[in-house]
Design a protein around this motif. Sequence first.
Motif, mmCIF file in Angstrom:
data_model
loop_
_atom_site.group_PDB
_atom_site.id
_atom_site.type_symbol
_atom_site.label_atom_id
_atom_site.label_comp_id
_atom_site.label_asym_id
_atom_site.label_seq_id
_atom_site.Cartn_x
_atom_site.Cartn_y
_atom_site.Cartn_z
ATOM 1 N N THR A 44 0.833 -1.199 0.000
ATOM 2 C CA THR A 44 0.000 0.000 0.000
ATOM 3 C C THR A 44 0.874 1.259 0.000
ATOM 4 O OG1 THR A 44 -1.632 -1.247 1.275
ATOM 5 C CG2 THR A 44 -1.965 1.116 1.132
ATOM 6 N N SER A 47 2.401 1.767 -3.395
ATOM 7 C CA SER A 47 1.374 2.224 -4.334
ATOM 8 C C SER A 47 1.124 3.726 -4.174
ATOM 9 C CB SER A 47 0.083 1.440 -4.083
ATOM 10 O OG SER A 47 -0.816 1.596 -5.143
ATOM 11 N N GLU A 48 1.101 4.187 -2.922
ATOM 12 C CA GLU A 48 0.890 5.617 -2.660
ATOM 13 C C GLU A 48 2.042 6.459 -3.219
ATOM 14 O OE1 GLU A 48 -1.817 6.735 -1.594
ATOM 15 O OE2 GLU A 48 -2.764 5.189 -0.369
ATOM 16 N N THR A 51 2.006 6.453 -7.039
ATOM 17 C CA THR A 51 0.881 7.274 -7.508
ATOM 18 C C THR A 51 1.203 8.765 -7.355
ATOM 19 O OG1 THR A 51 -0.672 5.535 -6.902
ATOM 20 C CG2 THR A 51 -1.596 7.729 -7.249
ATOM 21 N N GLU A 106 -10.146 13.711 -7.613
ATOM 22 C CA GLU A 106 -10.629 13.025 -6.409
ATOM 23 C C GLU A 106 -9.486 12.426 -5.606
ATOM 24 O OE1 GLU A 106 -13.830 10.326 -7.354
ATOM 25 O OE2 GLU A 106 -15.238 11.991 -7.555
ATOM 26 N N ARG A 107 -8.339 13.123 -5.579
ATOM 27 C CA ARG A 107 -7.252 12.684 -4.714
ATOM 28 C C ARG A 107 -7.635 13.034 -3.285
ATOM 29 N NH1 ARG A 107 -5.522 8.932 -6.603
ATOM 30 N NH2 ARG A 107 -3.859 8.968 -5.067
ATOM 31 N N SER A 108 -7.456 12.086 -2.378
ATOM 32 C CA SER A 108 -7.930 12.292 -1.002
ATOM 33 C C SER A 108 -6.937 13.059 -0.149
ATOM 34 C CB SER A 108 -8.215 10.931 -0.360
ATOM 35 O OG SER A 108 -7.022 10.184 -0.262
ATOM 36 N N LEU A 110 -4.329 11.718 1.226
ATOM 37 C CA LEU A 110 -3.932 10.829 2.325
ATOM 38 C C LEU A 110 -2.705 9.978 1.999
ATOM 39 C CD1 LEU A 110 -7.428 9.599 3.519
ATOM 40 C CD2 LEU A 110 -5.832 11.017 4.799
ATOM 41 N N GLY A 111 -2.090 10.222 0.844
ATOM 42 C CA GLY A 111 -0.959 9.392 0.418
ATOM 43 C C GLY A 111 0.156 9.326 1.452
ATOM 44 N N SER A 113 0.002 10.213 4.586
ATOM 45 C CA SER A 113 -0.523 9.693 5.861
ATOM 46 C C SER A 113 -0.510 8.168 5.866
ATOM 47 C CB SER A 113 -1.957 10.181 6.085
ATOM 48 O OG SER A 113 -1.991 11.571 6.171
ATOM 49 N N VAL A 114 -0.879 7.578 4.736
ATOM 50 C CA VAL A 114 -0.856 6.115 4.622
ATOM 51 C C VAL A 114 0.580 5.612 4.733
ATOM 52 C CG1 VAL A 114 -1.240 4.176 3.040
ATOM 53 C CG2 VAL A 114 -2.993 5.933 3.305
ATOM 54 N N SER A 117 1.693 5.841 8.309
ATOM 55 C CA SER A 117 1.006 4.897 9.193
ATOM 56 C C SER A 117 1.428 3.456 8.954
ATOM 57 C CB SER A 117 -0.510 4.984 8.990
ATOM 58 O OG SER A 117 -0.972 6.248 9.318
ATOM 59 N N PHE A 118 1.707 3.128 7.700
ATOM 60 C CA PHE A 118 1.942 1.728 7.358
ATOM 61 C C PHE A 118 3.423 1.330 7.380
ATOM 62 C CE2 PHE A 118 -2.211 0.698 4.892
ATOM 63 C CZ PHE A 118 -2.940 1.263 5.920
#
Lengths: 145, 103
Positions: A44, A47-48, A51, A106-108, A110-111, A113-114, A117-118
């Motif tokens: 994940t 991927s962020e 992207t 529609e990008r949130s 949060l890239g 942040s993810v 966090s991960f």
Amino acid sequence: MKVLNEIKITMPSLSINESTARAVISSFVIQADPTVEELSDIRTAVSEAVTNAIVHGYRNTCGNIEITARLLPERVIYIKIRDTGCGIEDIEKAMQPLFTTAPEEERSGLGFSVMQSFMDRLGVKSKIGKGTSVIMRKKLGGLGE
Amino acid sequence: MKINIKYENDVATAFLTGEIDHHSAKEIRSQLDSYIIAAQPEVFAIDLSGITFMDSSGVGLILGRSRLLQECGGRLEIINPQPYIKRVLRLAGIDVKLGMRNV
């Protein structure tokens, strides 16, 4: 630090390569025997970062994304994702949750942040007009603990 | 990515199968929006049980469909997310904003 194994791949900033990057990194990380959750976290985060390079680094242009993955001692996974795109003007602002420069897609926002966090560690280096490097580390603990 | 939409008991449910990332989100968005605009459902559920991967692109996709449904007088429900997808949804606060449940 001693590097036990390393791969480097370069791919054009096509959105189809988001899944390619995840597949390659998964194949590399498997040798360290991660848990399902650890592997999911790393996939994940990668991927962020990829992207971000496609959407924000190169925007409507195409360039190369370079991915370096290393297996370090004590089951530490190191991943660097580098683009030579437009760069980030204000890294601190870009890393704030929900901040995005592409709301129309529609990008949130949060890239980062993810990624934070991960993964255990996240570093971002960027120069306007030169590009951005995202460096992440995660220590796998599933077997050793 | 496969999308199968069924209408039953006043609820339209979209069953998604595959991975949601920035690349696939464009096609999913297009298909879901076409249905929502044409059918104007009161309740539209997205079933995530068949999703094997989702990053924050899925969050943008979900929030965007929620906004569209509100504009059409409907509401969005998120059902059956896998544990690893729940983590991304919780990080975005979707569990609080929209609710998530298993059916």
